[in-house]
Design a protein around this motif. Structure first.
Motif, short mmCIF file in Angstrom:
data_model
loop_
_atom_site.label_atom_id
_atom_site.label_comp_id
_atom_site.label_asym_id
_atom_site.label_seq_id
_atom_site.Cartn_x
_atom_site.Cartn_y
_atom_site.Cartn_z
N GLU A 97 0.87 -1.19 0.00
CA GLU A 97 0.00 0.00 0.00
C GLU A 97 0.90 1.23 0.00
N GLU A 98 0.38 2.29 -0.57
CA GLU A 98 1.17 3.51 -0.75
C GLU A 98 1.69 4.06 0.57
N ASP A 99 0.84 4.09 1.61
CA ASP A 99 1.24 4.63 2.91
C ASP A 99 2.36 3.81 3.53
N LEU B 14 5.61 4.29 1.58
CA LEU B 14 6.18 5.59 1.90
C LEU B 14 6.86 5.57 3.26
N GLN C 93 6.58 5.50 -11.57
CA GLN C 93 6.45 5.07 -10.17
C GLN C 93 7.47 5.77 -9.28
N ARG D 274 6.29 9.26 -8.66
CA ARG D 274 5.19 9.31 -7.69
C ARG D 274 5.72 9.18 -6.26
N PHE D 275 6.62 8.22 -6.02
CA PHE D 275 7.17 8.04 -4.68
C PHE D 275 8.05 9.22 -4.26
N LEU E 137 5.69 11.93 -3.22
CA LEU E 137 5.12 11.62 -1.89
C LEU E 137 6.13 11.84 -0.79
#
Length: 191
Positions: A152-154, A157, A179, A182-183, A186
Motif C-alpha cells: 500500500e502507498e502509505d 512511503l 512510479q 510518484r514516490f 510523496l
C-alpha cells in the motif's frame, strides 16, 4: 314599512343587561383572552405575575400594629421575594453550567485518552517500520523495489522514509520512471 317596524321591535326587545353583555362584557373577555394568548406565546407565565398582585393570607389573631408593620415592610418583602426568585434562578443556571462543565471535562479526558492511544499506535507503527527497514536494507535492491511496489502507498512511503538515503535512491532507480516520480513526490510532501 313592515320591515322597519320589525327591526325597531327587535331592537326594543333587548334589555339593559343584554346590551351590556353584548357591547361591553363579551368584547372585554375576547380582548383578555387574546392578550393572555399573546403573553403565553411570548413565554411569560401569567399566573406567576398574577401571584405578585394577590394579597398574602392574613393569620387570625394578628393585631393592627402587626398589620401596619407588614404593610410598611411590604416593599422590602416584595424586593426580597423578587431577589430570592432571582437567586433561585441564578442557582439553577449555575448548577446547569456546572453539569455542562463536568460533561465537557469528561469529554476532554476521553479525547486525551484517545490521543494517547493513537500516539502509542503511531510509535508502534514507526518501530515496526524501522524493523522492516532493516530487513529491506539487507535485501537486493531489485527484489525490494518489486515488493515496495506491491505494498500500500502509505506503508511503502513509511518504509522509504526509514531506509537510508543510498538504499532509497537505489530502490527508486530500480522502479519505472512514473512510479519513481510518484514516490519521490510523496516523499517530498511528507517531509
Amino acid at each position: 314599512m313592515k320591515k322597519t317596524n320589525q327591526t325597531e321591535e327587535v331592537e326594543g326587545k333587548y334589555t339593559f343587561m343584554q346590551k351590556l353583555l353584548y357591547l361591553f362584557i363579551i368584547p372585554l373577555l375576547f380582548t383578555v383572552v387574546v392578550i393572555l394568548g399573546y403573553l403565553t406565546y411570548e413565554g411569560k407565565n401569567i399566573f406567576e405575575v398574577a401571584q405578585t398582585f394577590l394579597p398574602e393570607k392574613e393569620e387570625a389573631g394578628i393585631s393592627e400594629l402587626d398589620k401596619e408593620e407588614r404593610e410598611a415592610s411590604s416593599p422590602e418583602v416584595k424586593e426580597s421575594g423578587n431577589s430570592s426568585q432571582e437567586v433561585i434562578l441564578l442557582e439553577r443556571k449555575v448548577s446547569d453550567k456546572e453539569r455542562e462543565i463536568t460533561k465537557l471535562i469528561s469529554q476532554i479526558e476521553q479525547a486525551n485518552k484517545r490521543i494517547e492511544e493513537l500516539e502509542q499506535q503511531q510509535k508502534e507503527v514507526k518501530a515496526s517500520a524501522r524493523e522492516l527497514a532493516k530487513l529491506y536494507e539487507g535485501m537486493s535492491t531489485k527484489k525490494a523495489a518489486q515488493i515496495i511496489l506491491e505494498l500500500e502507498e502509505d506503508m511503502a512511503l513509511l518504509l522509504l522514509k526509514e531506509l537510508s538515503t543510498s538504499k532509497t535512491s537505489s530502490l527508486l532507480g530500480q522502479m519505472e520512471p512514473e512510479q519513481a516520480a510518484r514516490f519521490t513526490e510523496l516523499l517530498a510532501r511528507n517531509e
